[in-house]
Design a protein around this motif. Structure first.
Motif, PDB file in Angstrom:
ATOM      1  N   GLY A 142       0.786  -1.229   0.000  1.00 42.34           N
ATOM      2  CA  GLY A 142       0.000   0.000   0.000  1.00 42.34           C
ATOM      3  C   GLY A 142       0.814   1.273   0.000  1.00 42.34           C
ATOM      4  O   GLY A 142       0.494   2.226  -0.715  1.00 42.34           O
ATOM      5  N   GLU A 143       1.869   1.318   0.780  1.00 36.20           N
ATOM      6  CA  GLU A 143       2.724   2.508   0.843  1.00 36.20           C
ATOM      7  C   GLU A 143       3.862   2.451  -0.170  1.00 36.20           C
ATOM      8  O   GLU A 143       4.419   3.475  -0.538  1.00 36.20           O
ATOM      9  N   ILE A 144       4.203   1.276  -0.629  1.00 36.11           N
ATOM     10  CA  ILE A 144       5.352   1.087  -1.513  1.00 36.11           C
ATOM     11  C   ILE A 144       4.975   1.362  -2.966  1.00 36.11           C
ATOM     12  O   ILE A 144       5.705   2.022  -3.684  1.00 36.11           O
ATOM     13  N   ARG A 145       3.851   0.822  -3.368  1.00 33.17           N
ATOM     14  CA  ARG A 145       3.272   1.001  -4.701  1.00 33.17           C
ATOM     15  C   ARG A 145       4.270   0.783  -5.836  1.00 33.17           C
ATOM     16  O   ARG A 145       4.534   1.671  -6.638  1.00 33.17           O
ATOM     17  N   PRO A 146       4.835  -0.436  -5.933  1.00 31.01           N
ATOM     18  CA  PRO A 146       5.771  -0.722  -7.027  1.00 31.01           C
ATOM     19  C   PRO A 146       5.043  -0.788  -8.370  1.00 31.01           C
ATOM     20  O   PRO A 146       3.819  -0.947  -8.419  1.00 31.01           O
ATOM     21  N   ALA A 147       5.792  -0.688  -9.448  1.00 30.27           N
ATOM     22  CA  ALA A 147       5.235  -0.944 -10.772  1.00 30.27           C
ATOM     23  C   ALA A 147       4.780  -2.398 -10.790  1.00 30.27           C
ATOM     24  O   ALA A 147       5.451  -3.271 -10.227  1.00 30.27           O
ATOM     25  N   ALA A 148       3.632  -2.659 -11.412  1.00 29.93           N
ATOM     26  CA  ALA A 148       3.094  -4.020 -11.331  1.00 29.93           C
ATOM     27  C   ALA A 148       2.293  -4.376 -12.577  1.00 29.93           C
ATOM     28  O   ALA A 148       1.801  -3.508 -13.291  1.00 29.93           O
TER      29      ALA A 148
END
Length: 135
Positions: A97-103
């Motif tokens: 939620g806080e990291i929000r990597p490309a996915a």
């Protein structure tokens, strides 16, 4: 640059000839990881629980590599039944939620019909002073 192999102890690693993760410099590449509990080679029946176990397995590999989930920059999800992907979103928000990597998510068959999800991540170990942009 030295290459380090990390194993989870999964029987699949030896059978298929791969490592759970590879560390190369500051980069950490975690192989597709399923929801098996490697301590007893069991797997839950539902995608929600399997997703949670996948991420616990990934956290363990990252820790052995000197990294954390906060270092993850890319995530690939593979789900055999695309209609089930939304069921794991609460777990993904909990971990990322806080990291929000490309996915990205791909719908494709997995090696074992009990598997509901497989997750692969790429991380780059950050120095303690590396700023992150919350936007």
């Amino acid at each position: 640059m030295r290459r380090q192999r990390i194993s989870s102890g999964s029987t699949f690693e030896e059978k298929i000839a791969y490592s759970r993760a590879i560390v190369h410099g500051d980069w950490v590449f975690v192989a597709g990881t399923t929801g098996f509990d490697y301590s007893n080679m069991t797997i839950a029946d539902d995608i929600y629980t399997q997703t949670d176990q996948c991420l616990k397995n990934i956290q363990a590999a990252l820790a052995r590599a000197g990294a954390t989930l906060a270092d993850v920059v890319r995530v690939n999800y593979v789900v055999p039944d695309a209609s089930e992907f939304e069921l794991c979103w609460p777990v993904l928000r909990q971990y990322f939620g806080e990291i929000r990597p490309a996915a990205m998510m791909i719908s494709a068959g997995l090696a074992d019909p009990r598997m509901k999800i497989e997750i692969e991540v790429t991380a780059i170990k950050q120095s303690p002073n590396t700023p992150t942009d919350p936007t």
